[in-house]
Write an enzyme that holds these catalytic residues in place. Structure first.
Site: not given
Ligand code: DX5
Ligand code: ZN
Length: 218
Positions: A11, A36, A38, A40, A70, A72, A141, A146-147, A149, A179-181, A201
């Site tokens: 991402s 990827h 994102d 928002m 993606h 959002m 998810m 939204g964020f 990290g 997706d995420g973490g 990401g």
């Molecule tokens: C969060 C995004 C993710 C994000 C993942 O809302 O949809 O795609 O970039 O980031 P990491 O891999 O840092 O959790």
């Molecule tokens: Zn995403």
């Protein structure tokens, strides 16, 4: 049922936003083809990111990459044309907002793109069921959107296994994306639970070597 080969989709939300072109170059140099992207809208999630003009510029630089977009957004259906024209390869919409989901998936396919459907961590995988015959990918998810990290939500493994089971029961073959973490430590467990498409990401842009090694062993 065919097992889908494992794909890693970095991402670019976690990249230096003044150098998004270089970020995609880094993904390509790592031997990966999915990016990827994102989007928002500051309504569906409390943050803003990139619009279609960013995608258009990146697509012009990288005609062969696969852009996994993606959305959002509260009104994703109003932006399918814009992201399709800008060069999306796949458009992924959430089921939580109130919009015509089935029609939107149809429109994405009519544009010649792959279609994805996505849920937030607190939404049940069974709510995806009516849409699964009409998608190429379903995404879970594994953090609140939204964020970047954030920390991976541990009960996600059960959700991954549940959607895999649903896919088998329905005799479908859509991809299962998380997706995420994602980290070098949990990527193999996600794959073992049934994910075949992994977004990362922070892990890709901050710990590329470790993540790539873990991805190749997963
Ligand atoms: C969060 C995004 C993710 C994000 C993942 O809302 O949809 O795609 O970039 O980031 P990491 O891999 O840092 O959790
Ligand atoms: Zn995403």
């Amino acid at each position: 049922m065919v097992e889908n080969p494992l794909i890693l989709a970095p991402s670019i939300l976690a990249a230096d936003c003044a150098a998004l072109g270089e970020a995609v170059g880094k993904i390509k140099s790592a031997g990966l083809s999915w990016v990827h992207f994102d989007v928002m809208d500051a309504h569906f999630v409390p943050n803003l990111s990139f619009g279609p003009q960013f995608l258009k510029s990146l697509r012009a630089l990288y005609p062969d990459m696969f852009f996994d977009v993606h959305l959002m957004m509260d009104n994703p259906h109003l932006y399918i044309d814009a992201f399709a024209s800008a060069g999306a390869s796949l458009i992924n919409v959430h089921i939580e907002p109130d919009f015509p989901i089935a029609e939107t998936l149809r429109e994405i396919h009519l544009k010649g793109l792959k279609a994805g459907i996505t849920i937030k961590p607190k939404t049940s995988v069974y709510e995806l069921a009516p849409y699964l015959p009409f998608v190429d990918l379903a995404m879970l998810m594994t953090v609140e959107p939204g964020f970047g990290g954030q920390k991976f939500i541990e009960n996600s493994y059960e959700k991954i296994a549940a959607i895999k089971k649903l896919r088998d029961e329905m005799k479908l073959n859509f991809r299962i994306e998380v997706d995420g973490g994602i980290t070098p430590e949990n990527i193999a467990n996600c794959a073992k639970a049934g994910a075949d498409t992994i977004v990362a990401g922070t892990a890709f842009f901050k710990h590329e070597k470790e993540l790539m090694a873990a991805f190749k062993n997963a």
